[in-house]
Write a protein that holds these residues in place. Structure first.
Motif, PDB file in Angstrom:
ATOM      1  N   PRO A  98       0.800  -1.248   0.000  1.00 32.49           N
ATOM      2  CA  PRO A  98       0.000   0.000   0.000  1.00 32.49           C
ATOM      3  C   PRO A  98       0.818   1.276   0.000  1.00 32.49           C
ATOM      4  O   PRO A  98       0.372   2.301  -0.519  1.00 32.49           O
ATOM      5  N   HIS A  99       2.000   1.274   0.577  1.00 35.18           N
ATOM      6  CA  HIS A  99       2.824   2.491   0.595  1.00 35.18           C
ATOM      7  C   HIS A  99       4.274   2.089   0.825  1.00 35.18           C
ATOM      8  O   HIS A  99       4.580   0.947   1.189  1.00 35.18           O
ATOM      9  N   GLU A 100       5.172   3.044   0.640  1.00 37.91           N
ATOM     10  CA  GLU A 100       6.596   2.767   0.824  1.00 37.91           C
ATOM     11  C   GLU A 100       6.951   2.844   2.310  1.00 37.91           C
ATOM     12  O   GLU A 100       6.545   3.770   3.019  1.00 37.91           O
ATOM     13  N   VAL A 101       7.718   1.878   2.768  1.00 33.53           N
ATOM     14  CA  VAL A 101       8.164   1.843   4.164  1.00 33.53           C
ATOM     15  C   VAL A 101       9.486   2.594   4.266  1.00 33.53           C
ATOM     16  O   VAL A 101      10.457   2.261   3.589  1.00 33.53           O
ATOM     17  N   THR A 102       9.514   3.608   5.137  1.00 34.51           N
ATOM     18  CA  THR A 102      10.740   4.390   5.343  1.00 34.51           C
ATOM     19  C   THR A 102      11.071   4.545   6.817  1.00 34.51           C
ATOM     20  O   THR A 102      12.041   5.218   7.157  1.00 34.51           O
ATOM     21  N   GLU A 103      10.283   3.942   7.683  1.00 35.97           N
ATOM     22  CA  GLU A 103      10.506   4.115   9.116  1.00 35.97           C
ATOM     23  C   GLU A 103      11.791   3.420   9.565  1.00 35.97           C
ATOM     24  O   GLU A 103      12.336   2.563   8.845  1.00 35.97           O
ATOM     25  N   PRO A 104      12.328   3.757  10.768  1.00 33.94           N
ATOM     26  CA  PRO A 104      13.593   3.190  11.221  1.00 33.94           C
ATOM     27  C   PRO A 104      13.555   1.660  11.316  1.00 33.94           C
ATOM     28  O   PRO A 104      12.511   1.058  11.578  1.00 33.94           O
ATOM     29  N   ARG A 151      29.698  -4.054   7.469  1.00 33.26           N
ATOM     30  CA  ARG A 151      29.981  -3.018   6.468  1.00 33.26           C
ATOM     31  C   ARG A 151      28.984  -3.079   5.306  1.00 33.26           C
ATOM     32  O   ARG A 151      28.651  -2.044   4.726  1.00 33.26           O
ATOM     33  N   SER A 152      28.518  -4.278   4.953  1.00 36.46           N
ATOM     34  CA  SER A 152      27.513  -4.348   3.884  1.00 36.46           C
ATOM     35  C   SER A 152      26.202  -3.723   4.333  1.00 36.46           C
ATOM     36  O   SER A 152      25.494  -3.102   3.530  1.00 36.46           O
ATOM     37  N   LEU A 153      25.878  -3.842   5.633  1.00 39.43           N
ATOM     38  CA  LEU A 153      24.665  -3.205   6.163  1.00 39.43           C
ATOM     39  C   LEU A 153      24.819  -1.686   6.179  1.00 39.43           C
ATOM     40  O   LEU A 153      23.885  -0.940   5.849  1.00 39.43           O
ATOM     41  N   TYR A 195      19.294   2.032   2.547  1.00 42.57           N
ATOM     42  CA  TYR A 195      18.324   2.325   3.614  1.00 42.57           C
ATOM     43  C   TYR A 195      19.122   2.885   4.783  1.00 42.57           C
ATOM     44  O   TYR A 195      19.820   2.159   5.488  1.00 42.57           O
ATOM     45  N   ARG A 196      19.015   4.177   5.050  1.00 40.48           N
ATOM     46  CA  ARG A 196      19.934   4.854   5.955  1.00 40.48           C
ATOM     47  C   ARG A 196      19.499   4.859   7.416  1.00 40.48           C
ATOM     48  O   ARG A 196      20.326   4.937   8.318  1.00 40.48           O
ATOM     49  N   ASP A 197      18.205   4.821   7.671  1.00 39.84           N
ATOM     50  CA  ASP A 197      17.724   4.961   9.052  1.00 39.84           C
ATOM     51  C   ASP A 197      17.837   3.599   9.748  1.00 39.84           C
ATOM     52  O   ASP A 197      16.875   2.858   9.899  1.00 39.84           O
ATOM     53  N   LEU A 198      19.078   3.319  10.191  1.00 45.47           N
ATOM     54  CA  LEU A 198      19.388   1.991  10.721  1.00 45.47           C
ATOM     55  C   LEU A 198      19.927   2.081  12.146  1.00 45.47           C
ATOM     56  O   LEU A 198      20.622   3.021  12.518  1.00 45.47           O
ATOM     57  N   GLN A 199      19.625   1.029  12.894  1.00 39.45           N
ATOM     58  CA  GLN A 199      20.296   0.730  14.147  1.00 39.45           C
ATOM     59  C   GLN A 199      20.801  -0.701  14.023  1.00 39.45           C
ATOM     60  O   GLN A 199      20.016  -1.630  13.855  1.00 39.45           O
ATOM     61  N   ILE A 200      22.112  -0.864  14.074  1.00 39.01           N
ATOM     62  CA  ILE A 200      22.710  -2.195  13.923  1.00 39.01           C
ATOM     63  C   ILE A 200      23.228  -2.645  15.277  1.00 39.01           C
ATOM     64  O   ILE A 200      24.083  -1.985  15.888  1.00 39.01           O
ATOM     65  N   ILE A 201      22.726  -3.772  15.761  1.00 36.32           N
ATOM     66  CA  ILE A 201      23.125  -4.303  17.069  1.00 36.32           C
ATOM     67  C   ILE A 201      23.818  -5.637  16.844  1.00 36.32           C
ATOM     68  O   ILE A 201      23.206  -6.603  16.377  1.00 36.32           O
ATOM     69  N   GLU A 211      23.205  -6.963  -0.319  1.00 37.95           N
ATOM     70  CA  GLU A 211      23.309  -6.036  -1.431  1.00 37.95           C
ATOM     71  C   GLU A 211      22.806  -4.671  -0.968  1.00 37.95           C
ATOM     72  O   GLU A 211      22.002  -4.573  -0.030  1.00 37.95           O
ATOM     73  N   PRO A 212      23.246  -3.593  -1.602  1.00 34.08           N
ATOM     74  CA  PRO A 212      22.901  -2.240  -1.119  1.00 34.08           C
ATOM     75  C   PRO A 212      21.397  -1.993  -0.982  1.00 34.08           C
ATOM     76  O   PRO A 212      20.963  -1.312  -0.054  1.00 34.08           O
ATOM     77  N   ASP A 213      20.593  -2.532  -1.883  1.00 32.92           N
ATOM     78  CA  ASP A 213      19.152  -2.258  -1.822  1.00 32.92           C
ATOM     79  C   ASP A 213      18.362  -3.384  -1.128  1.00 32.92           C
ATOM     80  O   ASP A 213      17.133  -3.367  -1.139  1.00 32.92           O
TER      81      ASP A 213
END
Length: 697
Positions: A324-330, A349-351, A356-362, A420-422
């Motif tokens: 239904p819409h594009e997901v852009t939330e964190p 590093r691949s992440l 998709y920039r709004d990331l938290q990597i744990i 992959e980047p996307d």
């Protein structure tokens, strides 16, 4: 069944005794098939008679039908005047033997029945009836093989096994013999005469037939078969008023009966032979059906995979973005790691390189003893957080990471995976639909240069990704892989978090989501590259854990088959599919393969080879289609035929080991794969390959 509990704890070592049982069962099956093939002349056949190279000795060629060959010559005998000895070859036959016995009883006549040993073993009740009604029993060899063209071993077995069969069926032995494929005495020429001499040396009295040129009043031995024609000819002779007496061979000759009681050891041996032949015959019939059913199911699976994958591809192509819409939330990415120094840097590093920039990597370190923590902390990016805990297993590591998550979208990643980047962007888009609880990404094999890697590459494309397309269409996706999967945090909370009840926490988690009413879908554009085992030992350990964990998960969620809604659809479709194609068929596969090999060697080889090649062609076409859907190169298909002979057999044995482990109540320890990190480092140093670049090569 010990199918739930803390999978990382090993209470005792996995069982190995069942391998000895399997090694015992398969030879027994092979011997049973060979014996059944021997009785049907598929193995060491003796159906074709050699042409006569020399006539029978002159002393035997006087028209008399009864012969005994001795070192001094040949003794012959005939029936007295107006006496007819009725003899019936073959059988006992469940249709015609009872009719012949009824006919003889109606005329108060007796006859001599020359029986196949194999048929006597299959119909012992008819042998007993023949004997109890006063008829005489002789040997027609075990299978009706031509003793003149048979090997010495077969010739010996044809006679000795018949004696065993008669001893087991009616507790008797016989010294009467009719050589198959002979009629009158002069037909025992050439190689047949040598066989007749060997039989006489063992004490047999040879019985031929009287030539039809002789008139019945002269005294004859008449030869009939266990067929409708034999029945009609016997009935005609019994109605002939010129024959004064109908009798058995030995009674007509005035000799003592040549059928004697069998000893106790002979009866025991005969009973064992009857049981063995019964088991072998039943098994052969069963395997004929099983092979047909297994082949049919295999073809059906390939057709379903191809057709439903086509449906999946058309849906995506027609609708563009179905969400239904594009997901852009964190998004919070959880990376559990235990001794992953070889691949953790490439994964993180691949992440970080994701679009998709709004990331938290744990990164959750589960008590690593190598440099995993140091390498992860050396990556200086504010989006990366490293958390440490004592070694507790992957499920608890994910649970720990979940407690640090700030986002409502959770992505779980194995520490040997390169995105992959996307990939992240595509992976989270289906979560725009509130009914979707989880999304499976597209896992690809990074280290595919060696043959074992190519086999796993084919399995991932054909066996995993094509399956996922079908599962999405049928709404019964059983597993979101640990390498790349996205989840709604509220869905994870609703099912109580990540359970450590099984060794396949990803499968357990996916099934639990279905039972909560959440859909699970597949996003083929979300591509991640993983390092697969590069030795058979590591592959065995990995697949053993996967298979055992899947069994645990299926048992844990077995009640889904009777539930309603999404849970019921998943249970009746997904669990049934897993049970049939990933458990039942692999369990029977070694036996089916033994039977198929037997058919190729001793049955109709061209037909068997043709069927196998047709099945291989269907697999090649399906695999080619799967590779095209995944934008992979087709030249890897050359490895598929080899996969069937080695790789597939190992996977079958993994299923057998896992099922046996579960049935014996043995708990399985966590098996960790040794990582080299070679594939991940190569992917990190070079641009991550995209589907378009692969398809153009």
């Amino acid at each position: 069944m010990a199918l739930t509990g803390q999978g990382r704890h090993a209470l005792r070592h996995p069982p190995y005794r069942h391998w000895f049982l399997l090694l015992l069962i398969l030879p027994i099956i092979g011997i049973s098939l060979l014996f059944e093939g021997w009785t049907t002349h598929e193995v060491d056949g003796a159906r074709k008679r050699f042409a006569c190279t020399a006539p029978i000795p002159r002393s035997a060629d006087n028209g008399d039908p009864v012969l005994r060959v001795t070192g001094d010559g040949t003794e012959t005998a005939r029936m007295p005047h107006r006496t007819a000895a009725l003899t019936f070859d073959g059988g006992p036959d469940p249709v015609w033997t009872p009719r012949l016995l009824d006919l003889l009883r109606a005329h108060h006549a007796h006859a001599t029945f020359f029986l196949y040993g194999a048929q006597a073993a299959r119909h012992p009740d008819l042998v007993r009836r023949i004997h109890d009604e006063g008829h005489e029993i002789g040997s027609y060899t075990y299978t009706g093989g031509d003793l003149g063209s048979a090997s010495r071993l077969r010739s010996h077995l044809e006679l000795s096994l018949t004696q065993s069969a008669l001893a087991g069926a009616a507790a008797l032995n016989t010294r009467l013999l009719r050589l198959p494929h002979t009629t009158t005495a002069d037909t025992m020429c050439g190689a047949e005469w040598s066989a007749a001499q060997r039989a006489s040396d063992q004490g047999y009295l040879l019985v031929a037939a009287t030539g039809h040129s002789r008139k019945p009043p002269q005294g004859v031995v008449r030869q009939y078969s266990h067929t409708s024609l034999g029945y009609q000819e016997a009935a005609k002779l019994l109605a002939d008023p010129e024959v004064g007496r109908f009798t058995t061979v030995t009674e007509g000759l005035g000799r003592s009966p040549l059928t004697t009681p069998a000893s106790l050891p002979q009866r025991i041996q005969g009973r064992a032979l009857i049981w063995t032949q019964s088991v072998g015959h039943t098994f052969t019939q069963f395997m004929t059906w099983a092979l047909g059913i297994a082949g049919g199911l295999g073809m059906l699976r390939l057709v379903l995979l191809a057709c439903l994958a086509r449906v999946h591809a058309r849906r995506r192509h027609r609708s563009g973005s179905p969400w239904p819409h594009e997901v852009t939330e964190p998004v919070t990415v959880l990376v559990p790691a235990y001794n992953e120094e070889a691949g953790i840097e490439a994964t993180v590093r691949s992440l970080l390189a994701s679009t998709y920039r709004d990331l938290q990597i744990i990164v959750i370190d589960d008590g690593s003893t190598d440099r995993t923590v140091q390498i992860a902390r050396d990556i200086t990016d504010p989006r990366v957080t490293v958390v440490q805990q004592p070694n507790s297993g992957k499920p608890r590591a994910l649970t720990t990471g979940l407690s640090y998550a700030r986002s409502e979208i959770i992505v779980m990643v194995d520490a040997d995976t390169v995105f992959e980047p996307d990939a992240l962007h595509h992976l989270v888009q289906p979560l725009a639909d509130p009914t979707v609880g989880a999304v499976s990404g597209n896992t690809k094999v990074g280290n595919r240069r060696r043959l074992l890697g190519r086999w796993q590459h084919l399995e991932y494309v054909l066996g995993f990704n094509l399956d996922r397309r079908m599962f999405e269409v049928l709404e019964c996706m059983p597993t979101v892989p640990g390498a790349i999967g996205a989840f709604r945090k509220d869905a994870l909370t609703a099912i109580g978090g990540i359970s450590d009840d099984t060794l396949a926490e990803d499968t357990d988690l996916t099934m639990a989501l279905w039972r909560m009413g959440r859909r699970v879908v597949y996003e083929e554009r979300a591509i991640a590259w993983t390092e697969v085992p590069d030795t058979f030992e590591q592959l065995w350990r990995q697949r053993y854990r996967w298979c055992y964990g899947t069994l645990q998960s299926m048992w844990k969620h077995r009640h889904a088959v009777v539930e309603v809604g999404p849970a019921g659809r998943f249970g009746r479709r997904g669990l049934t599919y897993l049970a049939l194609f990933q458990i039942v068929l692999p369990l029977f596969a070694p036996v089916v393969d033994v039977y198929a090999l037997y058919g190729l060697c001793f049955g109709d080889t061209p037909q068997g080879l043709g069927v196998w090649l047709a099945f291989l062609a269907a697999q090649m076409v399906t695999a080619g289609y799967a590779l095209r859907l995944d934008h992979e190169r087709l030249r890897v298909l050359w490895a598929l035929p080899l996969q069937l002979f080695v790789y597939r057999q190992m996977l079958y044995l993994v299923v057998i080991q896992s099922v046996t482990t579960a049935l014996l109540g043995t708990r399985l320890r966590w098996h960790r794969m040794h990582r080299s990190g070679t594939a991940n480092q190569q992917l990190l140093k070079s641009p991550v390959p995209s589907p378009s670049s692969l398809s153009s090569k």
